[in-house]
Design an enzyme around this catalytic site. Structure first.
Site, PDB file in Angstrom:
ATOM      1  CG  ASP A   6       6.875   4.819   6.137  1.00 46.09           C
ATOM      2  OD1 ASP A   6       7.127   3.619   5.904  1.00 46.09           O
ATOM      3  OD2 ASP A   6       6.376   5.572   5.280  1.00 46.09           O
ATOM      4  CB  SER A   7      10.716   4.098   3.809  1.00 46.73           C
ATOM      5  OG  SER A   7       9.467   4.220   3.151  1.00 46.73           O
ATOM      6  CB  CYS A  43       7.069   0.914   7.364  1.00 42.90           C
ATOM      7  SG  CYS A  43       7.831   0.286   5.867  1.00 42.90           S
ATOM      8  CD  GLU A  45       8.236   9.673   0.311  1.00 43.66           C
ATOM      9  OE1 GLU A  45       8.851  10.718   0.513  1.00 43.66           O
ATOM     10  OE2 GLU A  45       7.730   8.992   1.231  1.00 43.66           O
ATOM     11  CB  CYS A  49       2.321   0.073   0.941  1.00 41.93           C
ATOM     12  SG  CYS A  49       3.515   1.439   0.895  1.00 41.93           S
ATOM     13  CG  HIS A 102       4.362   5.639   1.021  1.00 43.15           C
ATOM     14  ND1 HIS A 102       5.163   4.981   1.915  1.00 43.15           N
ATOM     15  CD2 HIS A 102       5.023   6.773   0.685  1.00 43.15           C
ATOM     16  CE1 HIS A 102       6.270   5.684   2.116  1.00 43.15           C
ATOM     17  NE2 HIS A 102       6.208   6.776   1.374  1.00 43.15           N
TER      18      HIS A 102
HETATM   19  N1  DGL Z   1       5.367   2.821   3.595  1.00 44.93           N
HETATM   20  C1  DGL Z   1       6.035   1.589   3.486  1.00 44.93           C
HETATM   21  C2  DGL Z   1       5.117   0.395   3.678  1.00 44.93           C
HETATM   22  O1  DGL Z   1       4.134   0.485   4.372  1.00 44.93           O
HETATM   23  C3  DGL Z   1       7.005   1.285   2.396  1.00 44.93           C
HETATM   24  C4  DGL Z   1       7.394   2.223   1.371  1.00 44.93           C
HETATM   25  C5  DGL Z   1       8.737   1.926   0.766  1.00 44.93           C
HETATM   26  O2  DGL Z   1       8.841   1.116  -0.161  1.00 44.93           O
HETATM   27  O3  DGL Z   1       9.682   2.508   1.247  1.00 44.93           O
HETATM   28  O4  DGL Z   1       5.368  -0.677   3.171  1.00 44.93           O
END
Ligand code: DGL
Length: 278
Positions: free
Chosen positions: A16-17, A79, A157, A189, A191
């Protein structure tokens, strides 16, 4: 990686990012306790949600190359932004199973009573043609409202899951959806899984929250079973758990703090070297 293993004993690569994909990794750990995990947090290039599809694909390719060099038997793109941006292109490059995650529009539409669902996601995810196709598929059955949440990922984060700043921000994203009759909210997302409780609290008891990390873990299990790649005998007798290795392209100390809080412990954290793919 010193002890590279192959076949059924090989690890599952997850990326993931940043920390969002850890919510998917936790679901995978729960469902597949025997499997080795290698997790990459591309924190040095986050957030993906404000990058172009080309940039995101380059990162996906570079990380996948690294995971393949580590000998993984499958890749989980944990992600939504990366999946909707370029998973088809990634699958075309790699022969091993590549599993992604998309906003759960289908389960949301099926569970909604008002016929209005809200999708919370990064700006990039909501702009991709692949998300447009997904939303379009259900357009005759429900009104699908889109809510980009550009400020959420940096706050998550920073491990602020329920502070005042987070609550104010979430309210500003959620209230307009509720005002339009949404009774179901999709966490589009990975996150956002870490603020699911705060979202549920703000939205109230009549609103359903749709998450997708367990569906990803189930799909991974299905694909590994189909390819006869499930690990049945790895469990370390002493620790009674399979190994977990973590990489970050960002700050190791920050990632260690995040892991302590979200994962509990981490066997090893490495720095991901910045390599440009061939
Ligand atoms: N966790 C990521 C997602 O599911 C993206 C977060 C980011 O913008 O980097 O979209």
């Amino acid at each position: 990686m010193g002890n590279k293993v192959s076949g059924n004993h090989a690890a599952i690569g997850i990326f993931d990012s940043g920390i969002g994909g850890l919510s998917v990794a936790l679901a995978i750990r729960q469902r597949l306790p025997n499997e080795r995990i290698i997790y990459v947090a591309d924190t040095g290039h986050a957030p993906y949600g404000e990058k172009t599809d080309d940039y995101i694909y380059q990162r996906m390719h570079s990380i996948s190359q690294h995971l393949v060099n580590c000998g993984v038997k499958a890749i989980v793109v944990a992600c939504n932004t990366a999946t909707t941006a370029a998973i088809a292109k990634l699958r075309a490059q790699y022969a091993l199973p590549v599993i992604g995650v998309e906003p759960g529009v289908k389960p949301a539409v099926l569970s909604s009573k008002t016929g209005v669902v809200g999708v919370l996601a990064t700006p990039r995810t909501l702009l991709t043609p692949s998300f447009a196709t997904l939303a379009q598929r259900f357009a005759t059955q429900a009104t699908v409202l889109l809510q980009p949440c550009p400020e959420l990922v940096p706050l998550i984060e920073a491990l602020d899951f329920s502070g005042d700043k987070m609550r104010v921000l979430l309210k500003s994203y959620i209230q307009p959806l509720l005002d339009k009759g949404a009774d179901t909210l999709v966490l589009g997302c990975t996150h956002y899984n870490f603020v699911a409780n705060t979202i549920a609290e703000i939205a109230g008891p009549d609103v359903s929250i749709i998450r997708t990390e367990m569906a990803v873990a189930k799909e991974l299990q299905r694909r590994l079973t189909e390819a006869d790649l499930i690990n049945t005998d790895l469990i370390n007798k002493r620790t009674a758990k399979a190994t977990e290795t973590f990489y970050t392209s960002g700050n190791i100390d920050i990632f260690n703090t995040q892991l302590q809080s979200l994962w509990g412990s981490a066997d090893t954290v490495h720095r991901l070297q910045h390599k440009v793919p061939d």
